[in-house]
Write an enzyme that holds these catalytic residues in place. Structure first.
Site, PDB file in Angstrom:
ATOM      1  N   LYS A 119      39.755  33.642  45.478  1.00 33.22           N
ATOM      2  CA  LYS A 119      40.704  34.449  45.229  1.00 33.22           C
ATOM      3  C   LYS A 119      41.595  34.581  46.417  1.00 33.22           C
ATOM      4  CE  LYS A 119      41.860  38.930  43.014  1.00 33.22           C
ATOM      5  NZ  LYS A 119      41.403  40.193  42.486  1.00 33.22           N
ATOM      6  N   SER A 154      43.139  41.336  37.847  1.00 28.98           N
ATOM      7  CA  SER A 154      44.099  40.945  39.008  1.00 28.98           C
ATOM      8  C   SER A 154      43.545  39.369  39.345  1.00 28.98           C
ATOM      9  CB  SER A 154      44.294  41.866  40.206  1.00 28.98           C
ATOM     10  OG  SER A 154      43.021  41.635  40.861  1.00 28.98           O
ATOM     11  N   SER A 193      38.961  43.901  37.570  1.00 37.02           N
ATOM     12  CA  SER A 193      39.891  42.741  37.821  1.00 37.02           C
ATOM     13  C   SER A 193      39.041  41.283  38.039  1.00 37.02           C
ATOM     14  CB  SER A 193      40.434  42.810  39.215  1.00 37.02           C
ATOM     15  OG  SER A 193      41.583  43.418  39.230  1.00 37.02           O
TER      16      SER A 193
END
Lengths: 478, 96
Positions: A81, A156, A180
């Site tokens: 990420k 997310s 997330s």
């Protein structure tokens, strides 16, 4: 041959490499070719590091040729990420304010993965600064859900979930502040783990809400998630909230495991298809010898309100560091006559996206004079009550089972107009972060053709129970 | 939340908005604040602590001197990211 490499588990990759069925470089090239073929459409990645992955693969092949031992994670393609720092690579957190920022050092978890020889193939898309539930808040691109490309991948960590679901990487790292990791795992049909708060060092992950943030793995199987989790946890003096697991050799069995079902999680608002899939998975665990018990988590109804005070309060403080002075987007050179505070105002106003600004404003408001006691202090107290709910529940059960999300993946644009409706997406995942307990989302069939996730929640440091129950869910024919 | 409040909070946040943006924020933030105001109803009289440490944390001390040398390269890389530098310092504009 090269297509079948994409579907291998970590242990299959390890035995394939050590048994010389394929080389690490062949493996790396197969994944790179697949990413090049698919990512124009999926858009899971913000940037790639194919050269780095190939160099790492070459090193592993040399080790194997010399007869040296390689780690279990050696040669395993991993996506990261974009809010986690990898030295020398861009780390934008999908924000314009960090568009050209290059990480000056490795996050603790990245040091661990590099030491084990994982192939870091690229940095994945996300909601700006991990704020969102659809990855639509990225300043750069929209990531598609590989299960249905007209729908969002969740967020997310949407890019990491989509990368693993579309076989662009065997595993991935994400971060989970209010769901997330688990929510996008559920939407894309993969496994996602939010570890116990403090188990995985936050050093080198961009701070969003420091009392809630935790790094965790995405994988296609529970076993792979477990292997990655074991590799990234551990003591790090750079994170003062990092703690070592106190439980030695935890063991759990599905037989006689007490699984709690909380009525607060199965009431109105949950999609009928999602509910049916989750109930079927729980019935499957019961058939394997688990005991199902009804429990109550009475403060669940206050969890979202508590979260949307504490999280923005911490966001407003953490994002104060983006000021156009030290790094990131800056208007410093725009005009020689501008005073210092205009650099702050302009850099921040032009650099941050709408959701980041919304949360900074909200957080500043709840912390401001006259409102602090009514909002922030009250929320801290309710947080204690939510934590106590879990403490009480875990006196009676070993694991709690819920749906990860009230509904399956939604369409692009469906919830962007009303921020509150997007916030309510997190209803089942947020209480876990407030209490600091670990939870995993495991695929458990479909609803209307879309993946559904079963969320399993365990007491502090009992990830082992999540892995045991999660592996049983995987065995079911759902 | 009225426009006056939004203006005040924007200033505290070091953010600038157009009139149109401020109106939208007033509307959106009001809806969110209304929702979170529900917390008033949660009974918390028995909770004495105002923070919730959810792991057993203890203070972490270390010597102030260790590993400074190894970090010099890292410090240089961190400094490198600033828009203007002078002699190992970040240079900023006049405050007044």
């Amino acid at each position: 041959m090269s297509d079948s490499l994409l579907n291998l588990s970590i242990n299959e990759i390890h035995s394939g490499l050590t048994g010389k069925k394929f080389s690490a470089q062949e493996l790396a090239r197969a994944f790179i070719a697949h990413i090049k073929k698919t990512d124009d459409d999926i858009k899971a990645f913000l940037s790639y590091d194919f050269d780095g992955a190939l160099a790492q693969a070459k090193e592993i092949d040399e080790k194997i040729a010399l007869g040296e031992e390689i780690s279990q994670l050696a040669g395993v393609p991993c996506a990261v990420k974009d809010n986690i720092l990898v030295k020398g690579l861009k780390a934008t957190a999908a924000s314009k304010i960090l568009e050209d920022y290059v990480a000056p050092y490795d996050a603790f978890v990245i040091e661990k993965l590099k030491a084990r020889g994982a192939l870091l193939v690229g940095k994945t898309n996300m909601d700006e600064f991990a704020m969102g539930s659809s990855t639509e808040n990225s300043a750069f691109q929209k990531t598609k859900n590989p299960a249905d490309t007209t729908r969002v991948p969740g967020g997310s960590s949407g890019g990491s979930a989509a990368a693993v679901a579309s076989r662009q990487a065997t595993v991935a790292l994400g971060s989970d502040t209010g769901g997330s990791i688990r929510q996008p795992a559920s939407f894309c049909g993969v496994v996602g783990l939010k570890p116990t708060y403090g188990t995985v060092s936050r050093s080198g992950v961009m701070a969003m809400a420091s009392s809630l943030d935790q790094i965790g793995p995405f994988a296609r199987t529970v076993e792979d998630a477990e292997i990655l989790f074991d590799a990234i946890k551990g003591k790090d003096r750079k994170d003062a909230t990092n703690v070592e697991t106190k439980i030695r050799n935890p063991k759990s069995e599905i037989r006689n495991m007490r699984i709690g079902i909380s009525k607060e999680y199965f009431g109105e608002g949950i999609d009928a298809g999602v509910k049916a899939a989750v109930e079927k998975a729980i019935a499957g665990l019961e058939a394997k010898g688990a005991q199902i018990k009804e429990i109550s988590l009475p403060h669940t109804k206050y969890a979202i309100a508590t979260y949307y005070i504490i999280m923005p309060a911490e966001v407003s403080s953490n994002l104060a560091r983006y000021d156009g002075i030290k790094y990131g987007y800056s208007t410093h050179h725009r005009s020689a006559h501008d005073p210092l505070d205009s650099v702050y105002f302009k850099s921040r106003s032009e650099g941050f996206g709408r959701e980041a600004k919304r949360r900074i404003m909200l957080g500043t408001y709840v912390l401001s004079a006259g409102y602090y006691d009514a909002y922030y202090k009250k929320a801290q107290k309710v947080r204690v009550k939510i934590k106590e709910d879990f403490e009480k529940a875990f006196e009676e059960v070993d694991v709690i089972a819920t749906a990860t999300c009230p509904s399956a993946a939604f369409k692009f644009g469906e919830k962007t107009k009303n921020p509150l409706s997007m916030y309510l997406e997190d209803i089942f995942t947020v209480p876990v972060n407030l209490a600091g307990v670990p939870a995993i989302s495991v695929p458990c069939g479909t609803a209307g053709g879309l993946p559904v996730g079963l969320q399993l929640i365990a007491p502090w440091f009992r990830e082992d129970a999540l892995f045991t129950a999660g592996k049983e869910v995987e065995k079911q024919d759902l | 939340m009225d426009i006056q409040t939004i203006k005040h909070i924007a200033k505290l946040s070091y953010l600038e908005f157009t009139d149109e943006e401020m109106e939208r924020f007033a509307k959106e933030l009001s809806a969110i604040v209304d929702y979170v105001s529900d917390l008033e109803k949660a009974p918390t009289d028995d909770v004495s602590v105002s923070v919730s440490p959810h792991t057993s944390l203890s203070n972490a001390f270390r010597n102030d001197s260790d590993s400074l040398k190894e970090n010099l390269d890292e410090a240089a890389a961190l400094l490198e990211a600033a828009p203007e530098r002078e002699g190992g310092y970040v240079k900023v504009k006049a405050i007044l």
